[in-house]
Design a protein around this motif. Structure first.
Motif, PDB file in Angstrom:
ATOM      1  N   LEU A 131     -12.768   0.373  27.154  1.00  0.00           N
ATOM      2  CA  LEU A 131     -12.810   0.784  25.755  1.00  0.00           C
ATOM      3  C   LEU A 131     -13.280  -0.329  24.816  1.00  0.00           C
ATOM      4  N   GLY A 132     -14.237   0.008  23.962  1.00  0.00           N
ATOM      5  CA  GLY A 132     -14.653  -0.903  22.893  1.00  0.00           C
ATOM      6  C   GLY A 132     -15.035  -2.284  23.380  1.00  0.00           C
ATOM      7  N   ILE A 133     -15.751  -2.351  24.473  1.00  0.00           N
ATOM      8  CA  ILE A 133     -16.080  -3.655  25.059  1.00  0.00           C
ATOM      9  C   ILE A 133     -16.942  -4.471  24.092  1.00  0.00           C
ATOM     10  N   GLY A 134     -16.517  -5.715  23.861  1.00  0.00           N
ATOM     11  CA  GLY A 134     -17.218  -6.601  22.944  1.00  0.00           C
ATOM     12  C   GLY A 134     -16.627  -6.623  21.551  1.00  0.00           C
ATOM     13  N   ASN A 135     -15.755  -5.665  21.241  1.00  0.00           N
ATOM     14  CA  ASN A 135     -15.089  -5.671  19.941  1.00  0.00           C
ATOM     15  C   ASN A 135     -13.890  -6.615  19.962  1.00  0.00           C
ATOM     16  N   ILE A 136     -13.703  -7.347  18.914  1.00  0.00           N
ATOM     17  CA  ILE A 136     -12.611  -8.312  18.669  1.00  0.00           C
ATOM     18  C   ILE A 136     -12.807  -9.618  19.427  1.00  0.00           C
ATOM     19  N   PHE A 137     -13.083  -9.558  20.734  1.00  0.00           N
ATOM     20  CA  PHE A 137     -13.323 -10.783  21.497  1.00  0.00           C
ATOM     21  C   PHE A 137     -14.444 -10.518  22.507  1.00  0.00           C
ATOM     22  N   PRO A 138     -15.077 -11.586  23.014  1.00  0.00           N
ATOM     23  CA  PRO A 138     -16.215 -11.425  23.927  1.00  0.00           C
ATOM     24  C   PRO A 138     -15.818 -10.697  25.213  1.00  0.00           C
ATOM     25  N   LYS A 139     -16.730  -9.874  25.723  1.00  0.00           N
ATOM     26  CA  LYS A 139     -16.442  -9.113  26.933  1.00  0.00           C
ATOM     27  C   LYS A 139     -16.220 -10.017  28.142  1.00  0.00           C
TER      28      LYS A 139
END
Length: 484
Positions: free
Chosen positions: A472-480
């Motif tokens: 879910l939401g990969i890359g949002n808030i912190f790096p994948k």
């Protein structure tokens, strides 16, 4: 459930107001209810396919732009389920996540009630507002979206459905037990970091003995998919007086803002001289001034004249351009002033298109006692940058947006470098790197300035507990890369 694989349709989901480029996805899914969202996530989780939630594309941090996997659009989750008046002064509304803020406000108004959060873009979906804990101009009086969320229906990455009401599940310290609503043993450990006690939309919202519902407000689509929300409604204001006041110096404008804080206001917005210069190109009636303050006062009809007189005295005391102050007392007049206020972001977007480079816009806020230092740092840094810029925003909450408008690669590089310095300063003063827009895919490094590597690792650990398949939401808030 409708599924689209047409590249031209998918392309429409590869952009938002951030200007980020390069997104791609295999398909776009359009579920119409929570059950369809659950089935989709269950299938994607089993296959390990990333899912990015997409609302109306009004976000500015690239949260909805996918880099692989599929898109889950909330476009067809667009029903207002129920609006109910609880008393003369309150009500509740149940909505699906894709309902727009405009539709919610109109439905509340038809019942003689008010949904208070007032983000600038009213075509935004409520799911997106909740996912970023949006606020807007009237956040000074009413607070952010979080305050008005009383229930959430959330689908976790594996398809499990949570239906959480406010005050139903409270943490014990930094541990939350969700077993009672999942019919299985499920306990999660919360991060240990501490948030600044100011307006804040940076990272996961965590505090001791917190309400479980608050984990999912401001999580930017990384912990679960919001499908329904219950919203608190309040009594509508009897009368709103709206003012646009102009000043010959920043000092006079800031003194006036201090007076407004003491007297009380619905909203307090600041515009620097560059903002006014940009506005003047579109609205010729904008006076030549060094600063302006847009503000609203909620009054009873019987107190209208007394309030106008009190504001007039404050304006004179603070050396405002009294004869050039604008006052709106009717809905028509209010819309005209609101048009001017919102004309600045529109004008800035036109400059961005002309320049051919993305704007670099801050979303920083600091405690009130540190605001003068932060504003001075803004002014000094921006003046030395030799980059076109405008500073405006929610000064009532010590939250300004510094918009840098580069016109070359070199200016863009300098703008990014200055942004980092401004974020450093805000954090040192006890502030936040995102007060209302969230982190998305653009501001990872700034979030680390706030919470350090340890805090980011704790956020990653929380995500892995609720989304062990990491879809879910990969890359949002912190790096994948931190999820590997």
């Amino acid at each position: 459930m409708l599924v689209k694989n047409d590249p031209d349709i998918i392309k429409g989901f590869m952009e938002d107001s951030s200007g980020m480029q390069g997104g791609y996805a295999e398909s776009v899914f359009f579920p119409e209810n929570t059950g369809e969202v659950s089935s989709l996530l269950k299938e994607m989780n089993k296959k390990g396919i990333p899912v990015t939630v997409s609302g109306n594309g009004t976000g500015v941090t690239a949260g909805r732009i996918p880099f692989g996997g599929v898109v889950l659009s909330t476009e067809k989750l667009n029903r207002i389920i129920k609006t109910e008046r609880l008393s003369e002064k309150s009500g509740i509304m149940s909505v699906q996540a894709g309902v727009t803020l405009r539709a919610i406000k109109n439905a509340a108004e038809s019942e003689g009630l008010l949904y208070p959060p007032d983000p600038t873009e009213d075509t935004a979906c409520i799911g997106g507002n909740i996912s970023t804990n949006a606020s807007g101009a009237r956040g000074y009086r009413y607070g952010s979206t979080r305050r008005y969320v009383n229930r959430l229906k959330i689908v976790l990455a594996d398809g499990k459905i949570l239906d959480i009401s406010r005050n139903a599940i409270l943490a014990k310290g930094r541990t939350i037990d969700l077993s009672s609503i999942l019919d299985e043993r499920f306990t999660i450990k919360l991060p240990a970091y501490k948030m600044p006690h100011i307006k804040n939309a940076a990272g996961y919202y965590i505090y001791d003995d917190m309400d479980a519902i608050d984990i999912f407000v401001g999580q930017e689509g990384t912990l679960g998919v919001i499908t329904e929300a219950g919203l608190d409604l309040i009594q509508r204001e009897e009368q709103i007086l709206t003012f646009f006041a102009f000043f010959g110096s920043d000092i006079d404008a800031l003194n006036f803002v201090s007076s407004l804080r003491r007297e009380g206001a619905l909203s307090i917005e600041y515009f620097d001289d560059n903002s006014l210069r940009i506005l003047r190109k579109r609205f010729l009636t904008v006076p030549k001034a060094r600063a302006a303050v847009f503000f609203e006062k909620e009054v009873a009809k019987k107190d209208e004249n007394e309030t106008i007189e009190k504001v007039s005295n404050l304006l004179k005391k603070c050396n405002a351009f009294y004869d050039k102050t604008w006052l709106a007392q009717s809905p028509y007049e209010y819309e005209k002033l609101r048009e001017i206020r919102h004309g600045l972001p529109e004008s800035i977007n036109e400059i961005v298109k002309k320049n051919g480079f993305p704007k670099i816009g801050t979303d920083l806020a600091v405690p009130e006692k540190a605001f003068d230092k932060m504003l001075e740092y803004y002014k000094k840094g921006l003046a030395g940058s030799r980059i076109e810029h405008a500073v405006f925003g929610h000064i009532g909450e010590c939250h300004l947006h510094a918009n840098m408008l580069p016109s070359s690669k070199e200016e863009y590089r300098r703008a990014k470098k200055l942004y980092a310095k401004l974020a450093d300063k805000a954090v040192r003063l006890g502030g936040t790197v995102s007060a209302e827009h969230g982190i998305g895919k653009l501001k990872h490094s700034y979030l680390e300035k706030m919470y350090g590597c340890k805090g980011i690792r704790e956020m990653v650990a929380l995500k892995r507990e609720l989304d062990p398949g990491r879809i879910l939401g990969i890359g949002n808030i912190f790096p994948k890369e931190l999820l590997a």
